[in-house]
Design a protein around this motif. Sequence first.
Motif, PDB file in Angstrom:
ATOM      1  N   THR A 260      -7.146 -16.143  -2.517  1.00 34.58           N
ATOM      2  CA  THR A 260      -6.514 -17.387  -2.071  1.00 34.58           C
ATOM      3  C   THR A 260      -7.562 -18.323  -1.479  1.00 34.58           C
ATOM      4  O   THR A 260      -7.599 -19.518  -1.795  1.00 34.58           O
ATOM      5  CB  THR A 260      -5.437 -17.098  -1.002  1.00 34.58           C
ATOM      6  OG1 THR A 260      -4.614 -16.039  -1.468  1.00 34.58           O
ATOM      7  CG2 THR A 260      -4.604 -18.323  -0.727  1.00 34.58           C
ATOM      8  N   ALA A 261      -8.409 -17.771  -0.610  1.00 34.02           N
ATOM      9  CA  ALA A 261      -9.438 -18.599   0.015  1.00 34.02           C
ATOM     10  C   ALA A 261     -10.368 -19.179  -1.049  1.00 34.02           C
ATOM     11  O   ALA A 261     -10.756 -20.356  -0.987  1.00 34.02           O
ATOM     12  CB  ALA A 261     -10.236 -17.781   1.023  1.00 34.02           C
TER      13      ALA A 261
ATOM     14  N   HIS B  37     -17.733 -23.909   3.417  1.00 37.34           N
ATOM     15  CA  HIS B  37     -16.282 -24.120   3.335  1.00 37.34           C
ATOM     16  C   HIS B  37     -15.542 -22.800   3.138  1.00 37.34           C
ATOM     17  O   HIS B  37     -14.525 -22.542   3.770  1.00 37.34           O
ATOM     18  CB  HIS B  37     -15.948 -25.053   2.163  1.00 37.34           C
ATOM     19  CG  HIS B  37     -16.223 -26.483   2.463  1.00 37.34           C
ATOM     20  ND1 HIS B  37     -15.626 -27.150   3.501  1.00 37.34           N
ATOM     21  CD2 HIS B  37     -17.020 -27.389   1.855  1.00 37.34           C
ATOM     22  CE1 HIS B  37     -16.047 -28.397   3.522  1.00 37.34           C
ATOM     23  NE2 HIS B  37     -16.912 -28.571   2.538  1.00 37.34           N
ATOM     24  N   LEU B  38     -16.084 -21.979   2.255  1.00 34.37           N
ATOM     25  CA  LEU B  38     -15.418 -20.700   1.974  1.00 34.37           C
ATOM     26  C   LEU B  38     -15.394 -19.807   3.203  1.00 34.37           C
ATOM     27  O   LEU B  38     -14.390 -19.161   3.503  1.00 34.37           O
ATOM     28  CB  LEU B  38     -16.117 -19.986   0.816  1.00 34.37           C
ATOM     29  CG  LEU B  38     -15.933 -20.631  -0.558  1.00 34.37           C
ATOM     30  CD1 LEU B  38     -16.775 -19.923  -1.604  1.00 34.37           C
ATOM     31  CD2 LEU B  38     -14.462 -20.613  -0.966  1.00 34.37           C
TER      32      LEU B  38
ATOM     33  N   SER C 171     -19.158 -18.168  -8.843  1.00 31.24           N
ATOM     34  CA  SER C 171     -20.015 -17.056  -8.409  1.00 31.24           C
ATOM     35  C   SER C 171     -20.175 -17.028  -6.887  1.00 31.24           C
ATOM     36  O   SER C 171     -20.381 -15.963  -6.316  1.00 31.24           O
ATOM     37  CB  SER C 171     -21.375 -17.157  -9.082  1.00 31.24           C
ATOM     38  OG  SER C 171     -22.007 -18.355  -8.695  1.00 31.24           O
ATOM     39  N   VAL C 172     -20.044 -18.175  -6.223  1.00 26.60           N
ATOM     40  CA  VAL C 172     -20.234 -18.145  -4.756  1.00 26.60           C
ATOM     41  C   VAL C 172     -19.097 -17.406  -4.062  1.00 26.60           C
ATOM     42  O   VAL C 172     -19.259 -16.933  -2.947  1.00 26.60           O
ATOM     43  CB  VAL C 172     -20.359 -19.564  -4.108  1.00 26.60           C
ATOM     44  CG1 VAL C 172     -21.519 -20.323  -4.687  1.00 26.60           C
ATOM     45  CG2 VAL C 172     -19.069 -20.335  -4.176  1.00 26.60           C
ATOM     46  N   VAL C 173     -17.937 -17.293  -4.714  1.00 22.25           N
ATOM     47  CA  VAL C 173     -16.837 -16.652  -4.002  1.00 22.25           C
ATOM     48  C   VAL C 173     -17.052 -15.146  -3.866  1.00 22.25           C
ATOM     49  O   VAL C 173     -16.314 -14.481  -3.146  1.00 22.25           O
ATOM     50  CB  VAL C 173     -15.449 -16.959  -4.626  1.00 22.25           C
ATOM     51  CG1 VAL C 173     -15.251 -18.444  -4.795  1.00 22.25           C
ATOM     52  CG2 VAL C 173     -15.249 -16.235  -5.934  1.00 22.25           C
ATOM     53  N   SER C 174     -18.072 -14.610  -4.558  1.00 21.91           N
ATOM     54  CA  SER C 174     -18.393 -13.198  -4.342  1.00 21.91           C
ATOM     55  C   SER C 174     -18.799 -12.977  -2.883  1.00 21.91           C
ATOM     56  O   SER C 174     -18.652 -11.886  -2.339  1.00 21.91           O
ATOM     57  CB  SER C 174     -19.522 -12.770  -5.280  1.00 21.91           C
ATOM     58  OG  SER C 174     -20.697 -13.466  -4.950  1.00 21.91           O
ATOM     59  N   ALA C 175     -19.275 -14.033  -2.243  1.00 22.90           N
ATOM     60  CA  ALA C 175     -19.714 -13.931  -0.851  1.00 22.90           C
ATOM     61  C   ALA C 175     -18.560 -13.646   0.099  1.00 22.90           C
ATOM     62  O   ALA C 175     -18.764 -13.166   1.211  1.00 22.90           O
ATOM     63  CB  ALA C 175     -20.427 -15.218  -0.433  1.00 22.90           C
ATOM     64  N   ILE C 176     -17.334 -13.982  -0.310  1.00 23.68           N
ATOM     65  CA  ILE C 176     -16.197 -13.611   0.538  1.00 23.68           C
ATOM     66  C   ILE C 176     -15.427 -12.458  -0.118  1.00 23.68           C
ATOM     67  O   ILE C 176     -14.232 -12.294   0.077  1.00 23.68           O
ATOM     68  CB  ILE C 176     -15.261 -14.808   0.843  1.00 23.68           C
ATOM     69  CG1 ILE C 176     -14.760 -15.461  -0.447  1.00 23.68           C
ATOM     70  CG2 ILE C 176     -15.951 -15.822   1.736  1.00 23.68           C
ATOM     71  CD1 ILE C 176     -13.637 -16.472  -0.214  1.00 23.68           C
ATOM     72  N   ALA C 177     -16.153 -11.690  -0.950  1.00 25.55           N
ATOM     73  CA  ALA C 177     -15.625 -10.460  -1.534  1.00 25.55           C
ATOM     74  C   ALA C 177     -14.480 -10.670  -2.516  1.00 25.55           C
ATOM     75  O   ALA C 177     -13.649  -9.794  -2.691  1.00 25.55           O
ATOM     76  CB  ALA C 177     -15.208  -9.475  -0.435  1.00 25.55           C
ATOM     77  N   ALA C 178     -14.414 -11.877  -3.138  1.00 26.03           N
ATOM     78  CA  ALA C 178     -13.453 -12.040  -4.234  1.00 26.03           C
ATOM     79  C   ALA C 178     -14.055 -11.331  -5.450  1.00 26.03           C
ATOM     80  O   ALA C 178     -15.197 -11.603  -5.814  1.00 26.03           O
ATOM     81  CB  ALA C 178     -13.215 -13.514  -4.530  1.00 26.03           C
TER      82      ALA C 178
END
Lengths: 250, 219
Positions: free
Chosen positions: B89-90, B70-71, B161-168
Amino acid sequence: MDALLRVTGLRKAYGPVEVLKGIDLSVRPGEKIALIGPSGSGKSTCLRCLNFLEKPSAGQIFLDEEEIGVRNGRPMSDRELAPQRSEMGMVFQLFNLWPHLTVTENVAIAARKVRGLPAKEARELALEMLAKVHMTHRADASPAELSGGQQQRVAIARALSQKPKLMLFDEPTSALDPELVHEVLKVIEELAAEGRTMLIVTHEIAFARDVADRVLFLDGGVIVEEGPARNVISHPREPRTQSFLKQIRH
Amino acid sequence: MPGIETLHFVLEGLLAGVGVTMLVTVCALLIGTAFGFALSLVREFTRSRLIHFSVDAYLEFFRNIPALTHLFILYFGLASIGLRLSALTAAVLGLGLIGAASTCDIFRAGFRALPRGQTEAALAAGFTPWQTIQFILMPQAMRVALPGLGNFAVQLVKDTSVVSAIAAPEIMFYARSMVTSSFQTTLIYTTAAVLYLLLSLPLMQGVRLLERHYGRTKG
């Protein structure tokens, strides 16, 4: 005809099963009517159709000459029904108090939210109604802290707070332990003495005989016999009434 | 054993991510709870089949696809058709929308736990259906839903922690970039673990307190 409540040709079917097969009924102001009959006879359904908790399949109900549940020939929504329902106070077998509210709040909330009374007035009204059912001493309790009989008396106060034209009692003592039945019947008797109009579905035959003006015996979705309470209960004419009364006396 | 300066350096680097982790958690929690609650209301209290179908489709869509997917759709997929969201935002939007599917179920279970008599008593008292929901059903359903919502919030802290994958730039994002430059793998990831614990333990404790409070006054 000065009937407060008039019911004609009331029918209710659940799919192919017809629970009410044409009930006609007329109740004068101040009259107390007991509905008796075996379980499954349709007496509770009949009561619940009056305020449209069950939607009748056919028939008409008039309260003070105003037809219930129908406007301009079309069935009303629950939202439209709300003001009509508030003119009938209902007491349920399982009390149905709202557990997140205190005793006083249970009685006051409809006055506040439905009739828009200020909080202070609603509370005063609630305390007045609680006094009628002798529950003022538990005004701040939570429903869970009360006995069944006390809960039912609060539920009666809640219904009274609507200032209803008509009180509907749906087996008000059937879920109570035997020793608690009396305190609830006593309160209902006191209300009857005030001249309120009441319909009571009950298995308490002695109570029906002593308090009701008229008894309706329902069986199989029809009124089998009706008349003055003492006549129907002490000298029933119909064989079905006779055998029912004989059974529950034993 | 790494020296105190190394620990200080690692801690400082990771603390930069704590703020973002908290921000993402709080925003996703707000979106997820509010939207999930709205979904539960329309699912439980409307009769339209189209609405039921749409809500169910939403729930299945977000429940059965991994958060990471989803991200990536929100961050990379939308960007490729010209709608560029910031990583933050994402992240918030993604976790919020996924969270709504969980909280919707939690709220629905809350509403369904209430006996039919509660509604009947309210309608008989002259409440409209909306007043019945507002004054009678909602406060009770909230109490039933509270433990589930608390668990959801704690889960969310960890899922950020998964949002690190989109560089947050949250805790794990800094952890990974520090590992690549300093190779203090054990120290850095253990410190990250402790930081997560420090975030979620008080939250869990708060949830327990709330539960106990409502457990006591519950009818």
